[in-house]
Scaffold this active site. Structure first.
Site, PDB file in Angstrom:
ATOM      1  N   CYS A 206      -7.742   0.961  11.984  1.00  0.00           N
ATOM      2  CA  CYS A 206      -6.587   0.275  12.602  1.00  0.00           C
ATOM      3  C   CYS A 206      -6.930  -0.169  14.019  1.00  0.00           C
ATOM      4  O   CYS A 206      -6.957  -1.349  14.315  1.00  0.00           O
ATOM      5  CB  CYS A 206      -5.378   1.189  12.549  1.00  0.00           C
ATOM      6  SG  CYS A 206      -4.805   1.354  10.855  1.00  0.00           S
TER       7      CYS A 206
ATOM      8  N   ALA B 177       3.890   7.601   6.284  1.00  0.00           N
ATOM      9  CA  ALA B 177       3.704   6.826   5.051  1.00  0.00           C
ATOM     10  C   ALA B 177       2.237   6.863   4.626  1.00  0.00           C
ATOM     11  O   ALA B 177       1.363   6.465   5.398  1.00  0.00           O
ATOM     12  CB  ALA B 177       4.140   5.382   5.284  1.00  0.00           C
TER      13      ALA B 177
ATOM     14  N   ARG C 131       0.821  -1.222   0.000  1.00  0.00           N
ATOM     15  CA  ARG C 131       0.000   0.000   0.000  1.00  0.00           C
ATOM     16  C   ARG C 131       0.850   1.265   0.000  1.00  0.00           C
ATOM     17  O   ARG C 131       0.585   2.206  -0.730  1.00  0.00           O
ATOM     18  CB  ARG C 131      -0.962  -0.002   1.204  1.00  0.00           C
ATOM     19  CG  ARG C 131      -2.023   1.074   1.142  1.00  0.00           C
ATOM     20  CD  ARG C 131      -2.927   1.052   2.350  1.00  0.00           C
ATOM     21  NE  ARG C 131      -2.228   1.379   3.581  1.00  0.00           N
ATOM     22  CZ  ARG C 131      -1.893   2.606   3.953  1.00  0.00           C
ATOM     23  NH1 ARG C 131      -2.212   3.632   3.202  1.00  0.00           N
ATOM     24  NH2 ARG C 131      -1.238   2.814   5.077  1.00  0.00           N
TER      25      ARG C 131
ATOM     26  N   HIS D 231       4.671  -2.205  13.904  1.00  0.00           N
ATOM     27  CA  HIS D 231       5.785  -1.987  12.967  1.00  0.00           C
ATOM     28  C   HIS D 231       6.413  -0.599  13.064  1.00  0.00           C
ATOM     29  O   HIS D 231       5.791   0.332  13.564  1.00  0.00           O
ATOM     30  CB  HIS D 231       5.322  -2.250  11.526  1.00  0.00           C
ATOM     31  CG  HIS D 231       4.042  -1.557  11.170  1.00  0.00           C
ATOM     32  ND1 HIS D 231       2.815  -2.199  11.225  1.00  0.00           N
ATOM     33  CD2 HIS D 231       3.770  -0.299  10.755  1.00  0.00           C
ATOM     34  CE1 HIS D 231       1.861  -1.352  10.848  1.00  0.00           C
ATOM     35  NE2 HIS D 231       2.420  -0.186  10.567  1.00  0.00           N
ATOM     36  N   ILE D 232       7.635  -0.539  12.569  1.00  0.00           N
ATOM     37  CA  ILE D 232       8.344   0.734  12.377  1.00  0.00           C
ATOM     38  C   ILE D 232       8.690   0.800  10.890  1.00  0.00           C
ATOM     39  O   ILE D 232       9.281  -0.149  10.351  1.00  0.00           O
ATOM     40  CB  ILE D 232       9.639   0.771  13.231  1.00  0.00           C
ATOM     41  CG1 ILE D 232       9.301   0.692  14.731  1.00  0.00           C
ATOM     42  CG2 ILE D 232      10.449   2.030  12.929  1.00  0.00           C
ATOM     43  CD1 ILE D 232      10.524   0.622  15.656  1.00  0.00           C
TER      44      ILE D 232
ATOM     45  N   ASN E  52      -2.705   6.422  19.681  1.00  0.00           N
ATOM     46  CA  ASN E  52      -3.644   5.355  20.070  1.00  0.00           C
ATOM     47  C   ASN E  52      -3.623   5.092  21.575  1.00  0.00           C
ATOM     48  O   ASN E  52      -4.668   4.795  22.172  1.00  0.00           O
ATOM     49  CB  ASN E  52      -3.358   4.077  19.281  1.00  0.00           C
ATOM     50  CG  ASN E  52      -3.566   4.241  17.787  1.00  0.00           C
ATOM     51  OD1 ASN E  52      -2.725   3.844  16.980  1.00  0.00           O
ATOM     52  ND2 ASN E  52      -4.679   4.842  17.379  1.00  0.00           N
TER      53      ASN E  52
HETATM   54  N1  LIG Z   1       1.295   5.522   8.078  1.00  0.00           N
HETATM   55  C1  LIG Z   1       0.289   5.878   8.902  1.00  0.00           C
HETATM   56  N2  LIG Z   1       0.545   5.935  10.227  1.00  0.00           N
HETATM   57  C2  LIG Z   1      -0.440   6.291  11.098  1.00  0.00           C
HETATM   58  O1  LIG Z   1      -0.166   6.336  12.310  1.00  0.00           O
HETATM   59  C3  LIG Z   1      -1.744   6.587  10.587  1.00  0.00           C
HETATM   60  C4  LIG Z   1      -1.966   6.521   9.193  1.00  0.00           C
HETATM   61  N3  LIG Z   1      -0.927   6.159   8.372  1.00  0.00           N
HETATM   62  N4  LIG Z   1      -3.176   6.838   8.646  1.00  0.00           N
HETATM   63  C5  LIG Z   1      -4.314   7.098   9.481  1.00  0.00           C
HETATM   64  C6  LIG Z   1      -3.977   7.640  10.799  1.00  0.00           C
HETATM   65  C7  LIG Z   1      -3.522   9.062  10.880  1.00  0.00           C
HETATM   66  N5  LIG Z   1      -2.644   9.036  12.062  1.00  0.00           N
HETATM   67  C8  LIG Z   1      -1.654   9.971  12.311  1.00  0.00           C
HETATM   68  C9  LIG Z   1      -1.272  10.858  11.315  1.00  0.00           C
HETATM   69  C10 LIG Z   1      -0.290  11.796  11.553  1.00  0.00           C
HETATM   70  C11 LIG Z   1       0.317  11.849  12.802  1.00  0.00           C
HETATM   71  C12 LIG Z   1       1.362  12.897  13.028  1.00  0.00           C
HETATM   72  O2  LIG Z   1       1.861  13.506  12.108  1.00  0.00           O
HETATM   73  N6  LIG Z   1       1.742  13.147  14.258  1.00  0.00           N
HETATM   74  C13 LIG Z   1       2.777  14.090  14.613  1.00  0.00           C
HETATM   75  C14 LIG Z   1       2.263  15.435  15.071  1.00  0.00           C
HETATM   76  C15 LIG Z   1       0.877  15.780  14.741  1.00  0.00           C
HETATM   77  C16 LIG Z   1       0.484  17.193  15.136  1.00  0.00           C
HETATM   78  O3  LIG Z   1       1.329  18.106  15.124  1.00  0.00           O
HETATM   79  O4  LIG Z   1      -0.700  17.407  15.442  1.00  0.00           O
HETATM   80  C17 LIG Z   1       3.591  13.532  15.758  1.00  0.00           C
HETATM   81  O5  LIG Z   1       4.735  13.976  15.877  1.00  0.00           O
HETATM   82  O6  LIG Z   1       3.072  12.712  16.520  1.00  0.00           O
HETATM   83  C18 LIG Z   1      -0.074  10.977  13.803  1.00  0.00           C
HETATM   84  C19 LIG Z   1      -1.053  10.034  13.557  1.00  0.00           C
HETATM   85  C20 LIG Z   1      -2.587   7.715  12.590  1.00  0.00           C
HETATM   86  N7  LIG Z   1      -2.824   6.939  11.416  1.00  0.00           N
HETATM   87  O1  LIG Z   2      -5.013   4.851  14.542  1.00  0.00           O
HETATM   88  C1  LIG Z   2      -4.160   4.453  13.720  1.00  0.00           C
HETATM   89  C2  LIG Z   2      -4.395   4.477  12.345  1.00  0.00           C
HETATM   90  C3  LIG Z   2      -3.440   4.017  11.517  1.00  0.00           C
HETATM   91  N1  LIG Z   2      -2.268   3.528  11.988  1.00  0.00           N
HETATM   92  C4  LIG Z   2      -1.239   3.055  11.028  1.00  0.00           C
HETATM   93  C5  LIG Z   2      -0.926   1.601  10.966  1.00  0.00           C
HETATM   94  C6  LIG Z   2      -0.368   1.453   9.547  1.00  0.00           C
HETATM   95  O2  LIG Z   2       0.992   1.873   9.535  1.00  0.00           O
HETATM   96  C7  LIG Z   2      -1.194   2.454   8.759  1.00  0.00           C
HETATM   97  C8  LIG Z   2      -2.387   1.830   8.092  1.00  0.00           C
HETATM   98  O3  LIG Z   2      -1.958   1.015   7.046  1.00  0.00           O
HETATM   99  P1  LIG Z   2      -2.648  -0.389   6.653  1.00  0.00           P
HETATM  100  O4  LIG Z   2      -1.952  -0.737   5.371  1.00  0.00           O
HETATM  101  O5  LIG Z   2      -4.107  -0.112   6.452  1.00  0.00           O
HETATM  102  O6  LIG Z   2      -2.372  -1.350   7.766  1.00  0.00           O
HETATM  103  O7  LIG Z   2      -1.650   3.390   9.717  1.00  0.00           O
HETATM  104  C9  LIG Z   2      -2.017   3.509  13.345  1.00  0.00           C
HETATM  105  O8  LIG Z   2      -0.945   3.092  13.814  1.00  0.00           O
HETATM  106  N2  LIG Z   2      -2.984   3.955  14.165  1.00  0.00           N
END
Ligand SMILES: Nc1nc(=O)c2c([nH]1)NC[C@@H]1CN(c3ccc(C(=O)N[C@@H](CCC(=O)O)C(=O)O)cc3)CN21
Ligand SMILES: O=c1ccn([C@H]2C[C@H](O)[C@@H](COP(=O)(O)O)O2)c(=O)[nH]1
Length: 283
Positions: free
Chosen positions: A160, A282, A22, A221-222, A191
């Site tokens: 997730c 990602a 993906r 995962h990382i 989370n």
């Molecule tokens: N690859 C991936 N990882 C994820 O954790 C994830 C997804 N995709 N897609 C759906 C949601 C979106 N989520 C996210 C997306 C962005 C941040 C992020 O950028 N966090 C930053 C700061 C955010 C802020 O400034 O508000 C961090 O440093 O934690 C965290 C969780 C968790 N989920």
């Molecule tokens: O609440 C969340 C939402 C998303 N994630 C992460 C886990 C994966 O790295 C991606 C989702 O990719 P899939 O290919 O659908 O598994 O987003 C998370 O940690 N927590």
């Protein structure tokens, strides 16, 4: 905090590389992790080895509880985490079910608040659980699940952290949450907060003492492009003691959460942390 760092170290030491179609980025992966959060003693599981933007995580949870389906709604309450999945993912951009800019489709809260029945009516899973718990009822099925495989193609991402079961025992409320896939550097930071706040809030609005929140993760995962920062920076830092979470006691019902609650109703006391780390995301 120790359990988070132990999981990160375990992935670094024992993880296996797995290709990911993906995102196109491979992941160092372990299977199964069980975390628990002590909500009874208000040990707020905020990451201290980097600065955590916890208000965005709480805003994301509020959006799920309200049944939001659009990244603009999340932005309005202080959370930008859905922008990329709603607007930059090619598979979703080319999906005829996508209703336009910022649409996320039938994900998370849509399933939690309006699960589609075969007869065209909808089921509000969350309201049923709140109503039962408020009456002191635990029917051994107080479950809110966002996991609806029949509608995966109608949403931008499969959920997730997808299922939450509440239990009442001796007047105390417990939560078991299950997560199928976890981005440990970025997603888990959010989370952990969400599991804790979900139990604390549900206990508050249903009139029970909170106990523990149990969080099961299957695939932890990382991503390859996050590994150096995790191994060489975050894991080298010493954690600080857990802070406490204060929730506005005026929040008393599901209607309050739906109408006026904002992230200003949540405050963290005693948060000591290291500098921020910007992990790559990602899509
Ligand atoms: N690859 C991936 N990882 C994820 O954790 C994830 C997804 N995709 N897609 C759906 C949601 C979106 N989520 C996210 C997306 C962005 C941040 C992020 O950028 N966090 C930053 C700061 C955010 C802020 O400034 O508000 C961090 O440093 O934690 C965290 C969780 C968790 N989920
Ligand atoms: O609440 C969340 C939402 C998303 N994630 C992460 C886990 C994966 O790295 C991606 C989702 O990719 P899939 O290919 O659908 O598994 O987003 C998370 O940690 N927590």
């Amino acid at each position: 905090m120790k359990q988070y760092l132990d999981l990160c170290q375990r992935i670094v030491d024992e993880g296996e590389w797995v290709e990911n179609k993906r995102t196109g980025i491979k992941c160092l992966t372990v299977i199964n992790a069980d975390l628990e959060y002590d909500v009874a003693n208000n040990q707020f599981p905020l990451i201290t080895t980097r600065k955590s933007f916890y208000k965005a995580a709480i805003a994301e949870l509020l959006g799920y509880l309200r049944g939001y389906d659009n990244a603009a709604q999340f932005r309005e309450i202080g959370c930008k985490t859905w922008d990329a999945n709603a607007n930059q993912n090619d598979a979703w951009l080319n999906n005829p079910a996508r209703k336009g800019d910022d649409d996320m489709g039938r994900v998370y809260g849509v399933q939690g608040r309006s699960w589609q029945r075969p007869d065209g009516s909808t089921l509000d899973q969350l309201k049923k659980v709140v109503d039962n718990l408020s009456k002191g009822i635990d029917d051994r099925g107080e479950i809110v699940t966002f996991y609806n495989p029949g509608e995966f193609e109608l949403g931008c991402l499969r959920p997730c952290m997808h299922s939450h079961q509440f239990s009442l025992l001796g007047g105390t409320l417990y939560l078991n949450s299950t997560q199928r896939s976890c981005d440990v550097p970025l997603g888990l930071n959010f989370n952990q907060i969400q599991c804790f706040v979900l139990l604390a809030l549900m206990a508050q609005i249903t009139g029970h003492k909170p106990g523990k929140a149990y969080h099961k993760i299957i695939n932890a995962h990382i991503y390859e492009n996050q590994l150096d920062l995790m191994r060489d920076v975050q894991l080298k830092r010493e954690p600080f003691p857990a802070p406490q979470l204060k929730i506005n006691p005026k929040i008393q019902s599901l209607e309050d959460i739906e109408s006026w609650v904002t992230t200003d109703d949540f405050d963290v006391v005693g948060y000591q942390c290291h500098d921020p780390i910007k992990y790559p995301f990602a899509v």
